[in-house]
Structure formats: structure tokens, C-alpha cells
Motif scaffolding. Sequence first.
Motif, short mmCIF file in Angstrom:
data_model
loop_
_atom_site.label_atom_id
_atom_site.label_comp_id
_atom_site.label_asym_id
_atom_site.label_seq_id
_atom_site.Cartn_x
_atom_site.Cartn_y
_atom_site.Cartn_z
N LEU A 155 -6.43 15.15 0.50
CA LEU A 155 -5.11 16.44 0.50
C LEU A 155 -5.24 16.64 1.91
N MET A 156 -5.91 16.62 2.81
CA MET A 156 -5.86 16.81 3.95
C MET A 156 -4.06 15.43 4.73
N LEU A 157 -4.43 14.62 3.87
CA LEU A 157 -3.48 13.61 5.02
C LEU A 157 -1.89 14.03 3.84
N GLY A 158 -2.16 14.60 3.01
CA GLY A 158 -0.99 15.52 2.33
C GLY A 158 -0.44 14.68 1.20
N ASP B 165 0.90 -1.76 -0.08
CA ASP B 165 0.27 -0.08 0.14
C ASP B 165 1.05 1.01 0.22
N MET B 166 1.53 1.56 -0.87
CA MET B 166 2.06 2.98 -1.07
C MET B 166 2.11 3.83 -0.78
N GLU B 167 0.51 4.22 -0.65
CA GLU B 167 -0.25 5.13 -0.16
C GLU B 167 -0.06 5.32 1.21
N PHE B 168 -0.57 4.93 2.12
CA PHE B 168 0.06 4.14 3.80
C PHE B 168 0.88 3.91 3.85
N ALA B 169 2.12 3.84 3.20
CA ALA B 169 3.33 4.38 3.42
C ALA B 169 3.71 5.49 3.91
N ARG B 170 2.91 5.84 2.77
CA ARG B 170 3.37 8.20 2.26
C ARG B 170 3.13 8.51 3.58
N PRO C 170 10.15 7.63 2.73
CA PRO C 170 10.15 7.71 1.65
C PRO C 170 9.44 7.46 0.02
N VAL C 171 8.63 7.08 -0.04
CA VAL C 171 8.57 6.03 -0.59
C VAL C 171 8.97 6.30 -2.77
N ARG C 172 8.88 7.49 -2.76
CA ARG C 172 9.95 8.31 -3.86
C ARG C 172 11.41 7.65 -4.48
N LEU C 173 12.40 7.37 -2.78
CA LEU C 173 13.11 6.88 -3.07
C LEU C 173 13.93 5.36 -3.35
N PHE C 174 12.87 4.81 -2.43
CA PHE C 174 12.09 2.91 -2.60
C PHE C 174 11.99 2.70 -3.81
N HIS C 175 11.28 3.43 -4.56
CA HIS C 175 10.98 3.58 -6.15
C HIS C 175 11.36 3.71 -6.68
#
Lengths: 271, 276
Positions: B69-72, A158-163, A168-173
Motif C-alpha cells: 500500500l505504501m509503495l502504491g 520482477d513485475m512489481e519491482f519494475a512498477r 509502465p508495466v501495463r503498456l509493456f504487458h
Amino acid sequence: MDVLSLPFIQHAILAGILASVACGIIGSLVVVNRSVFLAGGIAHAAYGGVGLAFFLSLPPLPCIIGFSLFMALIMAAFTVERRHRMDTFIGVLWAVGMATGIILIDLSPGYNVDLMSFLFGSILTVPVSDIKVMAAVDILIIGAMCGFYKEFLAMSYDMEFARVRGLPVRLFHFLFMALVALAVVMTIRVVGLILVMALFTIAPYLTERFSASLAGMMVTSTIANIVFVFTGLWISYRYNLTSGATIILVAALFFMIFIILSRFASCPRKP
Amino acid sequence: MAPGGDQQTTVLPEGQSRAGEVPDVEIENCSFAFNSVPVLRDVNIRIYHGDFVAIIGPNGGGKTTLVKLMLGLLKPQKGRVRLLGSDPAKSCRRVGYMPQYSTGEKGFPITVMDVALLGRLGLTGIGCRFTREDREAALGALRLVGMEKYMNKRIGDLSGGQIQRTLLARALISNPEVLFLDEPMASIDIDGQSMLFDLLGELNKKMTILFVTHDVGLLSRYIKSIICVNETVYFHHEPKISPDMASLMMGTGEKCPVEMVAHGIPHRVLGRHERD
């Protein structure tokens, strides 16, 4: 069994094991991330690296690794946000990489027979220097998985949850893409550019539904790949067939048997 | 309730301000568009600590976008978002997030326990393994949502409602100050829903809760405020749907697939207006 005492067979076995490890680990990651197309794009774009090596008369493996890493990082930059139509973009890079390779080879003096080994694999002629590079890449991949397993798991699941959790999902991607490029380049040595995807996807597909964890899937995929490579290698030696294609057909046979068996097995079972 | 009726209502676009207190969530003049299609326009919201907010509106009205949006997770093209008084990218670790459940994750090789553990990400450093303490916290969170006996099950072997509860455990495990839930009640049966609301009501004593639902029939007695989203946003600081909100959801022609049927609810949401 005196076949095993032949040095080129020993090298082939060693190369097969090393490639199976890389494909088992990274292939699992690719399959659970639903990034098979992305891996295919990198594999084909790597052909540009082959052309570059011929054109500049550079040692092939480091040159292909460098070029594939470069292409992978470009793709990573465009896929990190999971943008709209990123698959189109991958398709373009896929084609451009191959076309660049062909043009560069056109421009290189003389026709080089060795080219076919990049397209269809040359596990029986793997030089010792390449085996050393493969071993180094394997150590790197295993090291990255041991060090950042939970991060890769979080990103894949779950990429969004990880964010939101501050990863730092960008780095891991980017790291993920770089590892895919390295694993792809290694697989090219064994089964060739055309057939890379099968070793990457068949074993992880077979093991995914039985695995309780991503790590377990990586281990069982590696074992399955080793079985494919050894069986294919033995058949190709015995009947004098192209080794890369034989390995893939062995994997495909397992794949079909599995599909048929799972049909039978899933009939009476309740979900 | 006639759409577009000109009744006087107590719409507070920015919520009731509390002097001297930093809101948990603050959105100022935000607009957001997806590929130049506007999703949200001129949003102003202030949510203070301890609130229990239902975010309602039709499908495609922008509820999930508002939460992101709230979560960024999304950046507004215009305006400013603050979470716990700072940039969401900095403070998002202090909140819990339960995303919308998708069936796509069913094939993933992961157990209930491992999903819950992922909620400890950010508390246990990058490159470190989860500790015994993490596992105990995960077990505690799973116990809270009644999933501890399934901890070694593969996520793909669970029902939709069980997966939802696992995702809730993952959101709760970090002891968040604000809890964001996107469609938490989807695929949970009626009994499960009222149990979940009781749990959320209990949690609300410690944390602010925001939850998205497209089902207006699902508002419970624990709710303190309602945000209605359909491109524009109304903040109602009462657990009731005002005529303005209803017209925002229903009165915009084609964009109105909202269930206004108030069946089996423990609380009256389509209430009389005190001033009528």
C-alpha cells in the motif's frame, strides 16, 4: 542436393528460418514469464480468425493476425494485474475462439481443403506473400527486443519491482501479448495451430538453464528451432511425412535426449 | 504478559507528529480487503525521515500488504496513502524496494550484475541501454553487500542468502530516500544478519528504513520504531513491544503463530515498561 534448387523447398527453408527466429525470441519470453498457457490460449483462439477469413472471404494471414491481436489484447487486459483465476479466463477465451472459428466455417459456403493447412501446417506451400509478412513481423519483433530489452527483462524478472521503478508495466504487458499473437500466427503457417506450442516451448526449455541472460536464451533458442525445422523438413521430404508433425517429433526427440543426458550429467555434480 | 491486559501504554496510532514536516510515509484511515476479506482496517501511520521501522506481526497479518500500500502497488479501498508527500505512483521512483524472496526465480536466466542493474530502471530512460555509469553504480552496490565477486554468476547458482543480498543491492543502487525491505533476513545466517543490520544502521543516516519481519527475535539495536500489524495496526515510537502489541499478536485466538522467543538478540525488546 538439387532438392535445394526447388522453389518450394527454398520458400520452406526461408519460412522455417523466419518462424524459428520469432519462436526463439518470443518463446523465451513466454517461458520465463511462465505464460505458456496464455500463448496456448492465443494460438487456439486464433482459429476464430481462420473462420472469419473464410466467412468473409478475406485474405487469411492479415485476418488471422488482426483477430489474434484482438484476442491477445483482451487477454492482456485481464492478466495485467495477475488477477485471481486468470487461467480460467484464458481457458474460456481459448474455447470461445475455437468454437467461433468452427461455427463461422460451418456458415461459409463450400468446404475448403486449405483449412487443414492451418491446423497442421503447410510449410511446403507457403506463398511468397506470406514470407514477406513473416519477414516484416520478424523485423518488428527484433526491433522491439533491441529497443526495449531492459524493460522486457525487468517486467519478466520482477513485475512489481519494475512498477516501483516507474515502468509502465501495463503498456509493456500489452506489447508483450501483441508480440506473442504475432509470433503465434506466424508459427501456425509453419507447423500448424495444434503444434504451435512445441516450437514455442521446447527450445527455450532446453536453453534456459544454460543461458546467463535472456538475450542469450533467445539466440540459442532460435538456433535450436532452426535445427529442429531443418532436420524435420529433411526427414519429412525424404520419407514423405507431414512436415509440421515431423518437425515437432524431431524437437521432442531432442527434448528426450536432453532430459536423459542431463540426468546423467547432474548426478555427480554438486549444486 | 497476559493477553488483553489492561495496562496503560504509550500507543501513538499516528506516530509522533513533527510540526511543519512532511512525513516520508503517511497513511490516513486506510482499509484494504482482498476479495472482500478484510486484511487491514483503519490504518493511520506517519513515518518521518530518518526513522528505522520494524514491521512485525503474524503470518497473514497484513505486513506485506501494508508495504505494498505504501509503495502504491496496491490501492486501498478506503483512505489515503502519501509517499514522500505525493501519490505513491509518482514518488515510488525515489524509494528502494526489496521484495520478499521467492524460490520461483531460481531458474531465470540472469546474472547477479543484471539483477542489480534493474535497480537503475527509471533513472535510465525507457528505450535506452544501461550505461557505463549504471554499471559502475551496480558494481558499487554489489560491493556494499559483498556480492561483487559473484557479479557474473547466474542467480540460480546462488544460495538464498546471496540472492537476498543481490536484491538488496538492486534496491540500494538508486540512492533511495526511503528503503522498504520485505523479510530481508530470511535465509540469511546469524553472522550475515548482524552484518546486514550494521549496513542498514549505516544507511539509516541517509535514508528512512522500513523492514518487515515475522521474527520478533530479529529486532536490533538500530531500530527506532515498531509497527505491529494484525489486521489493525499499532505504531510504537520506541523499539519496544508494548503489552498491547503483544496482545494484538498473541491474544486473537487462532491467529497467533508469532515467535516471541527473544533468543540471541543484541537488544531487549520484551522490555520492562518504565511506568510499571
